[in-house]
Design an enzyme around this catalytic site. Structure first.
Site, mmCIF file in Angstrom:
data_model
loop_
_atom_site.group_PDB
_atom_site.id
_atom_site.type_symbol
_atom_site.label_atom_id
_atom_site.label_comp_id
_atom_site.label_asym_id
_atom_site.label_seq_id
_atom_site.Cartn_x
_atom_site.Cartn_y
_atom_site.Cartn_z
ATOM 1 N N GLU A 181 144.769 -5.845 36.752
ATOM 2 C CA GLU A 181 144.577 -5.119 35.480
ATOM 3 C C GLU A 181 145.834 -5.018 34.612
ATOM 4 O OE1 GLU A 181 142.794 -1.337 36.495
ATOM 5 O OE2 GLU A 181 140.997 -2.282 37.281
ATOM 6 N N ASN A 222 143.525 -10.379 39.093
ATOM 7 C CA ASN A 222 142.229 -9.685 39.091
ATOM 8 C C ASN A 222 142.145 -8.735 37.897
ATOM 9 O OD1 ASN A 222 139.770 -9.086 40.690
ATOM 10 N ND2 ASN A 222 140.667 -7.044 40.988
ATOM 11 N N HIS A 272 132.182 -4.925 37.134
ATOM 12 C CA HIS A 272 131.538 -3.605 37.183
ATOM 13 C C HIS A 272 130.630 -3.503 35.956
ATOM 14 C CE1 HIS A 272 134.079 -2.180 40.426
ATOM 15 N NE2 HIS A 272 135.163 -2.541 39.766
ATOM 16 N N GLU A 330 134.524 -7.252 42.625
ATOM 17 C CA GLU A 330 134.188 -5.824 42.769
ATOM 18 C C GLU A 330 132.808 -5.544 42.202
ATOM 19 O OE1 GLU A 330 137.325 -3.309 41.204
ATOM 20 O OE2 GLU A 330 138.885 -4.638 41.966
ATOM 21 N N ASP A 363 129.404 -4.410 41.029
ATOM 22 C CA ASP A 363 128.366 -3.384 41.119
ATOM 23 C C ASP A 363 127.660 -3.319 39.776
ATOM 24 O OD1 ASP A 363 130.396 -1.950 39.749
ATOM 25 O OD2 ASP A 363 130.678 -0.490 41.366
#
Ligand code: XIL
Length: 451
Positions: A158, A201, A237, A266, A268
Site C-alpha cells: 500500500e 501488494n 476487497h 486478500e 473478500d
C-alpha cells in the site's frame, strides 16, 4: 539469542516439511473436491488468511486443513507483531501459523515487511538514516527467520495514495527515504531469501485506474532496470462501493505482460446468496484466464472472524457451512466435488446441525419495547436450539413467549417451548417484553446452537 536458536530449529524441520508436502499432493490426487485441490488441478494455489488465536478452534482448523493449500498470517507477521521494539523479534504467533501450515503440507505467504500501518511508533519516530537501517534490519530479520519457508512475500504494501492522483502515499518511509525506499526494500529482500517470490501488494488497483497505472509504471521501471520484483498482489476487497471491476482480467493481464506473476491476495466480497456467488465466479475466472495468475487467497476462513464480518464476505458462514459463493468458486475451479451432495463436508447431509438467531424490535413505547428473535435452522433439520439474549444493565424482561428462558444476571438463555423441531431452513421465533428503565439500547443476541 532466541532468534538464532529459532532459525536453526526452523531450518532443521525442513525435511519434515518436504514430507508433509508430499502427503498433501497424494491427497489431492484422490479427491479434487476442495478449494485447494481443485485449484491445484488448475496449477494454482487457493489460500486463506489465518489468525493464530483461532487455530485451537476445532471447526476452524478442520475447515482450514480440509480446504486450503496456502495460508497468509492475517496480522502475525506485521511489524507491530514481529519487532515491537527495535532489534527484538517476536515470532511466537507467526511460528504457530507456519508450523501448522507445514504440518498440513500448506504453503505460506509472507505478509508484510514494509507498510505504513500496524507500524510501531518507534519506527515512525526515527530519522532518515536510522529508518533506512531499521527497514533493512526488519526485512533481514523476518526473511532470515523464515528463509526457504515462504513462497511469496509482500515486500511493500500500500505505498500508493488512494484516489485519482497516482501519487505515493505519505508514510514514514516515503516522507523520509523518498521514492527509492521501495526499490531498496526489494533489493534487500532478494538478498535475504533468494527463493521467495517478491511481491508489491495494494488495494483499489484491481481495475485499470490512476492508482494501478502508477503501480504499473513502477513495475515497468523496475523490470527495465533490473530491480528484483516477481509479483504484484491485488488485494481485491470488494463491496457495493468497490465492486469487482469489469476490466479486472485485463488489468491482471497487463501486469502479467510486464513479466511478473500476479496473485489475488486478500479476496473478500461483501454480500450473500447468488449475487455474491456470481462475483466470486468473476474473480476466479479472471485469475484462471491469466496464465501468470498463480493463485488466490481469501481474507479469512469464516464470516464470523472476517475483518468485515458485518458484510459476510467469505466462503463459509459463521457456522462453517459452505455458502453459495463456496459452491461457485469450487465449480469455477473445475472441482469435481458435487456442491450440495449429501455427505460433502459443509453440505446438507454432512450431519452438521446449525441455526442462526436474528433480532428485531417489533413494538416500542416510552417505557418499554417488544423484542423478537427469529431462529432459522441451517441446511439440516434440527430438534432443538439455544440462543442467548444479553440485555443492557438497566433493562428487565417482564414476559417472554414461545420460548423457555433461564436467567443469569442480564443474560437470558432461551430454549424452545413447543417449537424446537425445525425443518432445514425453516424458522420460528420467540418474543419478549422489556422495561427500559431509562435505557433504550438494543439487546445483544449471541450465537445460536442447534441439536
Ligand atoms: C487487516 C486485518 O484483517 C485486521 O485483522 C487488522 O485489524 C487490520 O488489517 N490490507 C492489508 C491487510 O494488507 O493486512 C489488512 O488486514 C486489510 C487491508
Amino acid at each position: 539469542m532466541s532468534m538464532t536458536v529459532r532459525r536453526l530449529t526452523r531450518a532443521a524441520t525442513a525435511g519434515l516439511v518436504a514430507a508433509a508436502a508430499l502427503t498433501a499432493a497424494a491427497h489431492s490426487a484422490e479427491a479434487a473436491d476442495t478449494l485447494g485441490s481443485a485449484a491445484a488441478g488448475q496449477g494454482r494455489y487457493f489460500g486463506t488468511a489465518v489468525a493464530a488465536n483461532h487455530l485451537g478452534e476445532a471447526d476452524y482448523a478442520a475447515t482450514l486443513d480440509r480446504e486450503f493449500g496456502s495460508v497468509t498470517p492475517e496480522n502475525e507477521m506485521k511489524w507491530d507483531a514481529t519487532e515491537p521494539s527495535r532489534g527484538t523479534f517476536t515470532f511466537g504467533s507467526a511460528d504457530r501459523i507456519v508450523d501448522h501450515a507445514q504440518s498440513q503440507g500448506m504453503d505460506v505467504r509472507g505478509h508484510t515487511l514494509v507498510w505504513h500501518s500496524q507500524l510501531p511508533s518507534w519506527v515512525s519516530s526515527l530519522g532518515a538514516s536510522d529508518l533506512r537501517t531499521a527497514m533493512n534490519d526488519h526485512i533481514n530479520g523476518l526473511m532470515g527467520h523464515y528463509k526457504g519457508e515462504i513462497h511469496s512475500w509482500d515486500v511493500v504494501n500500500e505505498a500508493f495514495q488512494d484516489g485519482g492522483s497516482g501519487a505515493r502515499r505519505s508514510s514514514p518511509f516515503q516522507d523520509k527515504l523518498g521514492n527509492g525506499f521501495i526499490e531498496e526494500a526489494f533489493r534487500t529482500a532478494r538478498a535475504a531469501d533468494p527463493a521467495a517470490k517478491l511481491c508489491y501488494n495494494d488495494y483499489n488497483t484491481d481495475g485499470v485506474n490512476a492508482k494501478s497505472n502508477a503501480v504499473y509504471d513502477m513495475v515497468e521501471d523496475f523490470k527495465s532496470r533490473g530491480v528484483p520484483i516477481d509479483c504484484v498482489g491485488f488485494q481485491s476487497h470488494f463491496n457495493s462501493n468497490s465492486p469487482v471491476p469489469s476490466d479486472y482480467r485485463q488489468n491482471l493481464q497487463r501486469f502479467a505482460d510486464l513479466g511478473v506473476d500476479v496473485q489475488i491476495t486478500e479476496l473478500d466480497i461483501e454480500g450473500s446468496g447468488s449475487a455474491q456467488a456470481a462475483d466470486y465466479t468473476k474473480v476466479v475466472e479472471a485469475c484462471l484466464a491469466v496464465s501468470r495468475c498463480t493463485g488466490m487467497t481469501v481474507w479469512g476462513v469464516t464470516d464470523k472472524y472476517s475483518w468485515r464480518s458485518g458484510g459476510t464476505p467469505l466462503l463459509f458462514d459463521g457456522n462453517y457451512q459452505e455458502k453459495p459463493a463456496y459452491d461457485a468458486v469450487l465449480s469455477a475451479l473445475g472441482g469435481s466435488g458435487d456442491p450440495g451432495d449429501p455427505g460433502d463436508p459443509g453440505d446438507p447431509g454432512d450431519g452438521t446441525l446449525s441455526c442462526t438467531a436474528t433480532y428485531t424490535r417489533t413494538a416500542d413505547w416510552s417505557s418499554g419495547y417488544n423484542g423478537q428473535v427469529t431462529i432459522t435452522a441451517g441446511d439440516e433439520p434440527i430438534s432443538s436450539w439455544t440462543a442467548t439474549v444479553t440485555l443492557p444493565a438497566q433493562q428487565s424482561v417482564s414476559s417472554l413467549w414461545n420460548g423457555t428462558p433461564t436467567r443469569s444476571g442480564n443474560v437470558m438463555t432461551v430454549r424452545p417451548s413447543w417449537n424446537g423441531t425445525l425443518a432445514a431452513g425453516a424458522s420460528t421465533s420467540f418474543g419478549f417484553t422489556v422495561a427500559k428503565n431509562g435505557s433504550d439500547a438494543a439487546p445483544a443476541v449471541g450465537t445460536c446452537t442447534a441439536s
